[in-house]
Design an enzyme around this catalytic site. Structure first.
Site, PDB file in Angstrom:
ATOM      1  N   GLU A 115      26.884   4.104  34.412  1.00 54.61           N
ATOM      2  CA  GLU A 115      26.356   3.348  33.267  1.00 54.61           C
ATOM      3  C   GLU A 115      24.981   3.871  32.910  1.00 54.61           C
ATOM      4  OE1 GLU A 115      26.523  -0.835  34.170  1.00 54.61           O
ATOM      5  OE2 GLU A 115      28.666  -0.762  34.556  1.00 54.61           O
ATOM      6  N   HIS A 174      28.114  -3.526  29.684  1.00 56.40           N
ATOM      7  CA  HIS A 174      27.648  -4.363  30.805  1.00 56.40           C
ATOM      8  C   HIS A 174      26.851  -5.545  30.280  1.00 56.40           C
ATOM      9  CE1 HIS A 174      26.568  -4.298  35.353  1.00 56.40           C
ATOM     10  NE2 HIS A 174      26.592  -5.534  34.887  1.00 56.40           N
ATOM     11  N   ARG A 195      32.364  -4.697  38.897  1.00 55.04           N
ATOM     12  CA  ARG A 195      31.573  -3.476  38.942  1.00 55.04           C
ATOM     13  C   ARG A 195      32.497  -2.325  38.606  1.00 55.04           C
ATOM     14  NH1 ARG A 195      27.525  -5.894  38.509  1.00 55.04           N
ATOM     15  NH2 ARG A 195      25.725  -5.970  39.924  1.00 55.04           N
TER      16      ARG A 195
END
Lengths: 321, 321
Positions: A265, A284, A236
């Protein structure tokens, strides 16, 4: 385990996804899961939650979990549950929360070695030489003999370790629980970060984000690392304090950062991470969730749920993963 | 084995390299090899060959081997000896020829997976997205589950197989001798190329170049492959008939070619391989020879030679490798 299922009818399942929840519903029907409704995260309308017993989705609003009086089980359709467990004081009591386990190991470990080899072998240099039709051999470093440290030894970290073995790397590991410590040459606990990172050529983060791991990779950790180490983050974004990382990348103190996850993000367009020459940004995507495979995981857990069997991927909300 | 060494003095060793032969001589002195002279391939002067008993080098002119009346052993400082064995009718009888074995396996297998992952994961697409600061996730294919075929199961091919296992690929192999057939799921002989390539997603060539393997990968083989397979060549350029490969790459029939070796090296500037978008060219650098490591290999063999023991990496000149 819930004592309250099987009230004579099939428990109502709400599938919540940002895109195409109906695709999940179709697959779930094929897999024999009845009584499924869907909601889309981009819709503003809140669905009828009064009789929902099970939710299956990603980034389900925590307030929905509270507003569903019959809710007993939430299956997250990803591996990381930080967005819900970090608000655990808002969760209804006795809620079972499960996450997907094992499905992301292969793609994420492939991602790690794809970009690690890309950087170490300086593919970019070779691609430039090809563009210029230059025959210009250079000696690329080897992964073999380098020291990799894997923080987080769950299914994803274990798969990174396994592939590192095939590249004849030295392998250290760090985890809070000591699980899978036998897979690594040297194992460190959560209070041993500085000793852990000191000898590493490559640091890979596969940890869950918890109150304990937020910004765990910060100035102190960077300054304990040797010069020109490489950092890979597939866990993360907030595991790393980006404000501490960026100047050390700019100065070349850290050789390169391979980042699939970020504090914010999508990564904001004004982030220096986009343009630093030694940062490799991806959106991601190292552990993509697939409709069919995550639905299969859910369907397997659904059968366990209705049979009052232990669920797979059960999250310890206190531990936060 | 030579019966003629140890005539009371140390055998004379000629080190022949294109660059820095004196570096080899220095390392050999450290390793206890006496009576070493050097020659540089770029010099025009032919050294005194009258009393040379051993040569250690790369691309030594075959006529030198004939002109050295006391020559008994040649240690090639590379893995492939095609440039000498293809002229084997010109070699003096009873000459022992050895090649380096095992040292190139790790770098060459790392090369294979570096570029294979680069292509399969479409790193180029992601790097372009980063240049444009675009957050644009896409689903990259997995190596896991793909079918790789390795032609040549010597030390290099075996290492490719080992790493392919760590990526959970299906693995086939082809070799003339059947050596190491137990490493692969299915093994094919040298007369089974069409059956071998038919199911492959990835074909990796690690074969030696011999009269039998020259242009063994030609139109017939390409046409037996399934659409969009990937070819990797780290063996010798002339294993592939480039004239057959190029139009199939241009047409997309072959998804990509990762080529470290070519029919002519350096690759001529007018070769279409430089500019085809699905060709990844590198300058014969996947298995770099290192002064110290190859000198250590030679020094070990030198001790075997003076003790009349079997040499490592002995080439069967008739078999051509």
């Amino acid at each position: 385990m819930s004592q309250k299922t099987r009230t004579g009818h099939d428990p109502k399942v709400l599938v919540y996804q940002s895109q195409h929840p109906e695709k999940f519903a179709t697959v779930l029907a094929e897999l024999g899961v009845p009584n499924v409704t869907t909601a889309r995260s981009t819709d503003d309308v809140e669905p009828d939650l009064s009789d929902v017993e099970i939710m299956f989705g990603w980034n389900i609003p925590v307030e929905w979990l509270r507003k569903a009086p019959r809710l007993r089980w939430v299956q997250w359709s990803g591996a990381g549950v930080d967005s819900v467990v970090l608000k655990r004081d808002q969760l209804p009591p006795d809620l079972q929360l499960t996450r997907i386990v094992h499905q992301f190991s292969a793609p994420m470990a492939e991602y790690v070695f794809t970009y690690l080899l890309y950087v170490v072998k300086d593919v970019r240099r070779q691609q430039k030489a090809q563009e210029q039709k230059r025959w210009d051999p250079f000696r690329a470093p080897l992964l073999a003999g380098k020291h990799i440290g894997v923080a987080g030894l769950g299914s994803i970290g274990s798969e990174v370790v396994r592939k590192a073995r095939a590249f004849d790397m030295h392998v250290s590991g760090l985890s809070a629980t000591g699980r899978n410590h036998h897979l690594v040459d040297v194992h460190y606990g959560a209070d041993e970060w500085l000793k852990f990172v000191e000898p590493l050529d490559v640091l890979v983060l596969t940890l869950p984000l918890t109150e304990q791991t937020r910004h765990v990779v910060n100035a102190r950790v960077f300054d304990a690392m040797k010069n020109h180490a490489i950092i890979v983050n597939v866990g993360r974004g907030a595991l790393i304090r980006e404000a501490d990382l960026i100047p050390r990348l700019a100065a070349g103190r850290i050789q390169a950062a391979i980042l699939d996850v970020f504090e914010r993000e999508p990564l904001p367009v004004d982030s220096p991470l986009w343009t630093l020459h030694n940062v490799y940004v991806s959106p991601h995507m190292s552990g993509p969730s697939e409709v069919r495979r995550t639905s299969e995981f859910f369907a397997e857990n659904y059968q366990r749920y209705v049979r009052h069997e232990p669920l797979l991927g059960l999250v310890d909300v206190t531990r936060q993963y």
